[in-house]
Design a protein around this motif. Structure first.
Motif, PDB file in Angstrom:
ATOM      1  N   ARG A   1       0.922  -1.354   0.023  1.00  0.00           N
ATOM      2  CA  ARG A   1       0.097  -0.175   0.173  1.00  0.00           C
ATOM      3  C   ARG A   1       1.035   1.339   0.047  1.00  0.00           C
ATOM      4  O   ARG A   1       0.365   2.382  -0.346  1.00  0.00           O
ATOM      5  CB  ARG A   1      -1.044  -0.082   1.234  1.00  0.00           C
ATOM      6  N   LYS A   2       2.224   1.116   0.302  1.00  0.00           N
ATOM      7  CA  LYS A   2       2.734   2.284   0.400  1.00  0.00           C
ATOM      8  C   LYS A   2       4.068   2.265  -0.307  1.00  0.00           C
ATOM      9  O   LYS A   2       4.900   2.938  -0.080  1.00  0.00           O
ATOM     10  CB  LYS A   2       3.581   2.732   1.930  1.00  0.00           C
TER      11      LYS A   2
ATOM     12  N   GLY B   1      -4.101   7.234  -5.357  1.00  0.00           N
ATOM     13  CA  GLY B   1      -5.422   7.575  -4.786  1.00  0.00           C
ATOM     14  C   GLY B   1      -6.087   8.515  -5.482  1.00  0.00           C
ATOM     15  O   GLY B   1      -7.247   8.571  -5.652  1.00  0.00           O
ATOM     16  N   HIS B   2      -5.445   9.478  -6.005  1.00  0.00           N
ATOM     17  CA  HIS B   2      -5.851  10.483  -6.737  1.00  0.00           C
ATOM     18  C   HIS B   2      -5.715  10.614  -8.430  1.00  0.00           C
ATOM     19  O   HIS B   2      -6.668  10.926  -9.082  1.00  0.00           O
ATOM     20  CB  HIS B   2      -5.077  11.996  -6.415  1.00  0.00           C
ATOM     21  N   TRP B   3      -4.630  10.175  -8.823  1.00  0.00           N
ATOM     22  CA  TRP B   3      -4.231  10.354 -10.018  1.00  0.00           C
ATOM     23  C   TRP B   3      -4.564   9.018 -11.029  1.00  0.00           C
ATOM     24  O   TRP B   3      -4.015   9.151 -12.101  1.00  0.00           O
ATOM     25  CB  TRP B   3      -2.808  10.667 -10.069  1.00  0.00           C
TER      26      TRP B   3
ATOM     27  N   HIS C   1     -11.004  12.064  -7.545  1.00  0.00           N
ATOM     28  CA  HIS C   1     -10.338  12.762  -6.131  1.00  0.00           C
ATOM     29  C   HIS C   1      -9.394  13.781  -6.564  1.00  0.00           C
ATOM     30  O   HIS C   1      -8.364  14.202  -6.126  1.00  0.00           O
ATOM     31  CB  HIS C   1      -9.637  11.443  -5.322  1.00  0.00           C
ATOM     32  N   VAL C   2      -9.776  14.427  -7.954  1.00  0.00           N
ATOM     33  CA  VAL C   2      -9.095  15.430  -8.585  1.00  0.00           C
ATOM     34  C   VAL C   2      -9.866  16.545  -8.347  1.00  0.00           C
ATOM     35  O   VAL C   2     -11.316  16.351  -8.810  1.00  0.00           O
ATOM     36  CB  VAL C   2      -8.622  15.300  -9.819  1.00  0.00           C
TER      37      VAL C   2
ATOM     38  N   LEU D   1      -6.068  20.715  -8.058  1.00  0.00           N
ATOM     39  CA  LEU D   1      -5.456  20.287  -6.955  1.00  0.00           C
ATOM     40  C   LEU D   1      -6.070  18.827  -6.556  1.00  0.00           C
ATOM     41  O   LEU D   1      -7.236  18.431  -7.118  1.00  0.00           O
ATOM     42  CB  LEU D   1      -5.638  20.860  -5.866  1.00  0.00           C
ATOM     43  N   GLN D   2      -5.462  18.033  -5.644  1.00  0.00           N
ATOM     44  CA  GLN D   2      -6.280  16.884  -5.336  1.00  0.00           C
ATOM     45  C   GLN D   2      -6.888  16.913  -4.233  1.00  0.00           C
ATOM     46  O   GLN D   2      -6.737  17.903  -3.402  1.00  0.00           O
ATOM     47  CB  GLN D   2      -4.972  15.590  -5.019  1.00  0.00           C
ATOM     48  N   ALA D   3      -7.809  16.035  -3.981  1.00  0.00           N
ATOM     49  CA  ALA D   3      -8.845  15.970  -2.974  1.00  0.00           C
ATOM     50  C   ALA D   3      -8.105  15.478  -1.747  1.00  0.00           C
ATOM     51  O   ALA D   3      -7.083  14.902  -1.825  1.00  0.00           O
ATOM     52  CB  ALA D   3     -10.160  15.253  -3.007  1.00  0.00           C
ATOM     53  N   LEU D   4      -8.515  15.941  -0.473  1.00  0.00           N
ATOM     54  CA  LEU D   4      -7.582  15.360   0.652  1.00  0.00           C
ATOM     55  C   LEU D   4      -8.038  13.786   0.846  1.00  0.00           C
ATOM     56  O   LEU D   4      -9.097  13.455   0.501  1.00  0.00           O
ATOM     57  CB  LEU D   4      -8.381  16.253   1.897  1.00  0.00           C
ATOM     58  N   SER D   5      -7.347  13.220   1.534  1.00  0.00           N
ATOM     59  CA  SER D   5      -7.488  11.965   1.642  1.00  0.00           C
ATOM     60  C   SER D   5      -6.949  11.343   2.834  1.00  0.00           C
ATOM     61  O   SER D   5      -6.112  12.011   3.424  1.00  0.00           O
ATOM     62  CB  SER D   5      -6.536  10.939   0.537  1.00  0.00           C
TER      63      SER D   5
ATOM     64  N   GLY E   1      -5.035   8.256   5.348  1.00  0.00           N
ATOM     65  CA  GLY E   1      -3.617   7.649   5.615  1.00  0.00           C
ATOM     66  C   GLY E   1      -3.491   6.371   4.753  1.00  0.00           C
ATOM     67  O   GLY E   1      -2.373   5.902   4.836  1.00  0.00           O
TER      68      GLY E   1
END
Lengths: 357, 90
Positions: free
Chosen positions: A8-9, A52-54, B55-56, B84-88, B90
């Motif tokens: 995951r990391k 997670g975002h891209w 999440h963008v 920008l990216q959304a907050l996420s 851990g």
């Protein structure tokens, strides 16, 4: 030999040191890596990233992980739909499979939402395998299992015939092509799908992982949602070889001995309802008689207060060694075919895939 | 021309990314222009269909864009587009 931990990391590479292993490097720090493996033809390491975002990204390294090159991840063609009204977009790179030696440049990617992609130029371009995508059961009988949409997580190339490829789909089952991907047919007879109204349907099964015995390629194994199944005739008929009353029944991962068609390993979990280590203890089970009986090995593995689950790609076998990596970040290796285990660390990130490379 | 700003997170993948003017009269055109300048950037922001990734976030004149699917929001010269990216977690 190296060890690739997709976590995951990031991607963690380990190298042998004495009788154990040490971390060589962490690549893609902080980024989830869904799967990584080495292409034995050119030595490249390929890594599937799950930002997670891209979005989903694909990278390779030609220098053993020292530097990485990104190539464009596959895209679903315009207008492709998971089912009517649901556009198909790449959700997850489940598995990367290098092609065979006689098809240089051939690479496969199994993805969610159910598309198999193929490259014939070493990853520079990718094409959806339309013969499978157009399979008539896809929009009617394939469904998500654990994730929103169907996913292809297993790709098994017949070492005798590169045009013969088998795949495992959750949930749909096992499909094979004999003509290099032009046409596909389901091979699920004998499987059970206890989560469906008709458990013996042709399509709709959940093979968590499909593997083959390299030296006897008609011998196939699968850790299924509904048990452990084995076929000795290339998937024409499957037999439930799970252990009645024992731990070897439910789980995600399975590894086949490449030389002995009677031997396989699984990492049991407690039931599809709980998905926990059985009785709070981790064990690895091995059969040496084609699944007629299973031995549970526990030496070196935690036997109390244990919640570890080993996901489908997080068990591997090579040259009498085994590795398992858990969702709790524990990694164990065995040098004696699974009888005893030693811990490589208890503080890894959740492990999605562990591969000798 | 509209001016584009970015989350610094994107510099991890595109180290040469700089704030500044970019051609385009819709958000989609601005992203296309950015992709020509920084090949591969669009795939980090939008999915296979060209819809903004879940999440963008893209802000136009400090408001989130309305059309996340086709990015058809009109962009005027002098507008600021903030990616920008959304907050996420851990």
């Amino acid at each position: 030999m190296q060890l690739l931990l997709s976590t995951r990391k990031g991607l963690i590479q380990l190298v042998p040191e004495g009788t154990s292993w040490r971390t060589l490097r962490l690549s893609f720090p902080g980024v989830a890596v869904s799967y990584a493996t080495r292409d034995p033809r050119d030595g490249r390491i390929w890594a599937c990233l799950d930002h997670g975002h891209w979005g989903q990204k694909l990278h390779y390294s030609a220098d053993d992980g020292a530097s990485w090159q990104e190539v464009a991840a596959p895209k679903y063609p315009e207008g492709a739909e998971v089912k009517p009204g649901v556009p198909a977009v790449l959700r997850y790179l489940w598995v990367f499979e290098p092609g065979p030696a006689d098809q240089p440049g051939r690479l496969y990617l199994g993805t969610e939402p159910g598309g198999l992609f193929r490259s014939d130029d070493g990853g520079a371009s990718w094409n959806l395998v339309t013969g499978l995508w157009d399979q008539p059961t896809r929009t009617t009988h394939w469904m998500g299992g654990g994730r929103d949409h169907p996913g292809i997580h297993s790709i098994v190339i017949d070492p005798r015939n590169s045009r013969h490829v088998r795949i495992g789909i959750s949930c749909a089952g096992v499909f094979e092509t004999l003509d290099d991907g032009v046409s596909w047919r389901p091979t699920n007879r004998g499987l059970k799908a206890s989560f469906l109204p008709d458990p013996s349907v042709e399509v709709g099964h959940d093979p968590h992982l499909l593997v083959a015995c390299t030296g006897a390629p008609d011998v196939l194994w699968q850790q299924n949602h509904c048990g452990i199944f084995r076929s000795t005739d290339g998937g024409a008929q499957w037999t439930d070889v799970g252990e009645a009353g024992g731990p070897a029944h439910f789980g995600f991962a399975i590894a086949a001995d490449p030389a002995n068609p009677a031997t396989a390993w699984v990492v049991p979990a407690h039931s599809d309802e709980q998905r926990l280590a059985p009785s709070g203890a981790l064990c690895v089970c091995r059969t040496d008689d084609g699944g007629a009986s299973w031995q549970a090995f526990r030496t070196g593995l935690p036997q109390r207060d244990c919640y570890d689950i080993v996901l489908r790609h997080a068990l591997d076998y090579r040259e009498d060694r085994l590795v398992i990596g858990s969702t709790t970040g524990n990694v164990y290796v065995s040098a004696d075919r699974g009888v005893s285990w030693s811990c490589l660390g208890n503080h890894f990130p959740p492990v999605y895939a562990a591969r000798f490379a | 021309m509209p001016k584009v700003r970015f989350t610094p997170h994107l510099r991890r993948f595109f180290p040469k990314l700089e704030e500044g003017p970019v051609e385009g009269v819709t958000v989609a055109e601005v992203i296309r222009a950015l992709d020509q300048k920084h090949p591969g950037l669009a795939a980090y922001l939008v999915d296979d269909r060209g819809a903004l990734r879940k999440h963008v976030n893209v802000f136009l004149r400090e408001e989130p864009v309305r059309d996340r699917d086709r990015l058809s929001d009109a962009v005027a010269p002098g507008d600021e587009v903030f990616i920008l990216q959304a907050l996420s977690g851990g």
